[in-house]
Design a protein around this motif. Structure first.
Motif, PDB file in Angstrom:
ATOM      1  N   ARG B   8       0.837  -1.198   0.000  1.00  0.00           N
ATOM      2  CA  ARG B   8       0.000   0.000   0.000  1.00  0.00           C
ATOM      3  C   ARG B   8       0.876   1.254   0.000  1.00  0.00           C
ATOM      4  N   VAL B  11       1.217   6.264   4.033  1.00  0.00           N
ATOM      5  CA  VAL B  11       0.523   7.475   4.467  1.00  0.00           C
ATOM      6  C   VAL B  11       0.904   7.766   5.907  1.00  0.00           C
ATOM      7  N   GLU B  15      -2.986  11.046   8.745  1.00  0.00           N
ATOM      8  CA  GLU B  15      -3.797  10.910   7.532  1.00  0.00           C
ATOM      9  C   GLU B  15      -4.596   9.599   7.580  1.00  0.00           C
ATOM     10  N   ARG B  16      -3.895   8.551   7.983  1.00  0.00           N
ATOM     11  CA  ARG B  16      -4.517   7.230   8.096  1.00  0.00           C
ATOM     12  C   ARG B  16      -5.683   7.271   9.082  1.00  0.00           C
ATOM     13  N   ASP B  19      -8.582   8.873   7.497  1.00  0.00           N
ATOM     14  CA  ASP B  19      -9.239   7.963   6.544  1.00  0.00           C
ATOM     15  C   ASP B  19     -10.181   7.003   7.266  1.00  0.00           C
ATOM     16  N   LEU B  47      -7.073  -0.530   4.880  1.00  0.00           N
ATOM     17  CA  LEU B  47      -6.124  -1.264   5.728  1.00  0.00           C
ATOM     18  C   LEU B  47      -6.803  -2.484   6.336  1.00  0.00           C
ATOM     19  N   TYR B  55      -4.985   1.986  15.499  1.00  0.00           N
ATOM     20  CA  TYR B  55      -5.359   3.402  15.660  1.00  0.00           C
ATOM     21  C   TYR B  55      -6.503   3.588  16.657  1.00  0.00           C
TER      22      TYR B  55
END
Lengths: 196, 196
Positions: B8, B11, B15-16, B19, B47, B55
């Motif tokens: 991938r 990022v 940012e991730r 998203d 992801l 996260y």
């Protein structure tokens, strides 16, 4: 399904049907439409999932019948086929005594805007019809312009919005928000100094 | 999660994170909280579920963050920290341009009254706070009795109810119900002939 069931008391089909609808109403209110499984509804109603499907061939069908039941009770509650603004106030007052009905309505109507929800058309049509009917009531009771510049159609939209929005606040406040009082206040706002 | 991911694009974590929040906001709006799985949210954000959990350690946590994001955007939208009745009207107008935000709010707030819902406290506290804040705004702009016999507290409860109720009708009407116009009408009802 035969009459040979010996482990449960024998109930008439109409009674059984009613038990299923009550169980579904309760579980949809508690868990939402997708969260309430047919197996759980059947168990609560005291029969097997297969037995439930004998009465309601699908979950979608059961939902439709539950929504119809709610509407019938609302109509019965007003005690008359004619809607008036005071009859609406009585429904709001009555709703303060029946959390289950209010919760099922709030949960299912919002649920219905999600993708592919089987009650989407039901609610879309219900609100369209309600706005038309209520606009007529407003026009009959308050004239063509209930307040300067406001059409009966807008007044109808606002009255429905207030009823729905108050239910959510009432449910989330442990029923301490005074729905009936606030709704009467809304009617007063519309009724003071009608120009029509 | 290491930097060694080659399949991938790379990022930045912030940012991730963004998203994931966007994906969750969209999927909660489309399917409700219980209907949107972590796996689907992760996939939409590009992801793995394991990656997502890096996260946001749980679905409940993700929900809380999504709701916080919504509130932040609302605040940013009014362009000021001070709430006024006109600022509310601007939010309603803006909402007509962002269906996803409106839908996620309508679906999740109603969802939250179901049993054991992780956002129940969030919404309960949010409405309590909103009623208090708005009552102050009403008192400041319209006086102690915005209309004969109506307290600023009741006016605040009605304004919030109207905003929420209009959103539901707007969503169900294919966005043809004029939320912004109806809300301005509601403000007019409160503003005409203030007695305070």
């Amino acid at each position: 399904m035969t009459q040979a069931r010996t482990t449960r008391r024998t109930v008439r089909p109409e009674e059984r049907r009613q038990d299923i609808l009550e169980a579904a109403l309760t579980l949809f209110a508690e868990r939402g439409y997708r969260g309430a499984s047919l197996a759980t509804i059947a168990e609560k109603a005291g029969l097997t999932q297969q037995g439930l499907l004998h009465y309601f061939p699908s979950k979608e069908r059961l939902l439709t019948e539950v929504l119809r039941l709610r509407d019938e009770r609302d109509m019965a509650a007003t005690g008359t086929a004619d809607t008036t603004l005071d009859a609406l106030a009585r429904i709001v007052e009555l709703n303060q005594e029946r959390r289950g009905m209010v919760q099922s309505y709030t949960v299912l109507s919002a649920d219905s805007v999600t993708e592919g929800h089987p009650a989407r058309d039901f609610f879309t049509e219900r609100y369209e019809r309600l706005r038309l009917e209520l606009a007529k009531v407003v026009r009959a009771e308050l004239g063509d312009s209930p307040r300067a510049g406001m059409t009966p159609e807008t007044a109808a939209t606002l009255l429905i919005a207030v009823m729905d929005g108050l239910q959510l606040q009432w449910l989330l406040s442990d029923e301490t928000v005074d729905m009936a009082g606030a709704f009467r206040g809304m009617l007063e706002l519309l009724r003071t100094h009608p120009s029509g």
